[in-house]
Write an enzyme that holds these catalytic residues in place. Structure first.
Site, PDB file in Angstrom:
ATOM      1  N   MET A   1      36.317  26.045  45.332  1.00  0.00           N
ATOM      2  CA  MET A   1      36.765  26.936  44.418  1.00  0.00           C
ATOM      3  C   MET A   1      37.163  26.112  43.063  1.00  0.00           C
ATOM      4  O   MET A   1      38.389  25.791  43.056  1.00  0.00           O
ATOM      5  CB  MET A   1      38.064  27.987  44.654  1.00  0.00           C
ATOM      6  N   PRO A   2      36.307  25.732  42.163  1.00  0.00           N
ATOM      7  CA  PRO A   2      36.824  24.921  41.216  1.00  0.00           C
ATOM      8  C   PRO A   2      37.512  25.354  40.041  1.00  0.00           C
ATOM      9  O   PRO A   2      37.289  26.733  39.801  1.00  0.00           O
ATOM     10  CB  PRO A   2      35.317  24.585  40.468  1.00  0.00           C
ATOM     11  N   ILE A   3      38.653  24.982  39.518  1.00  0.00           N
ATOM     12  CA  ILE A   3      39.404  25.297  38.685  1.00  0.00           C
ATOM     13  C   ILE A   3      39.516  24.543  37.416  1.00  0.00           C
ATOM     14  O   ILE A   3      39.840  23.054  37.527  1.00  0.00           O
ATOM     15  CB  ILE A   3      40.842  25.869  38.959  1.00  0.00           C
ATOM     16  N   SER A  40      36.629  29.139  38.196  1.00  0.00           N
ATOM     17  CA  SER A  40      37.843  29.667  37.017  1.00  0.00           C
ATOM     18  C   SER A  40      37.895  28.599  36.068  1.00  0.00           C
ATOM     19  O   SER A  40      37.958  27.639  36.170  1.00  0.00           O
ATOM     20  CB  SER A  40      39.173  29.661  38.015  1.00  0.00           C
TER      21      SER A  40
END
EC number: 5.3.2.-
Length: 61
Positions: A1-3, A40
């Site tokens: 999940m890249p932020i 995100s």
């Protein structure tokens, strides 16, 4: 999940910020093969008096 956090000086329009989120999401999905719904993007806006470069605040330019 890249932020991804993007720090910019305040003053951009809502349309510009919307486009920024869209384009950053596209870049992340392309480069790290992450599904768009897992990416995100956080936009942090700074006042020009709180950012300086080369010894000069952005508000003093």
């Amino acid at each position: 999940m890249p932020i991804v956090t993007v720090q910019i000086l305040e003053g951009r329009t809502d349309d510009q910020k919307r486009a920024l989120v869209e384009e950053v999401t596209k870049a992340v999905t392309t480069t790290v093969d992450a599904p768009a719904d897992r990416v995100s993007v956080v936009i942090e806006e700074m006042k020009p008096q709180n950012f300086g470069k080369a010894g000069v605040r952005a508000s003093d330019q």
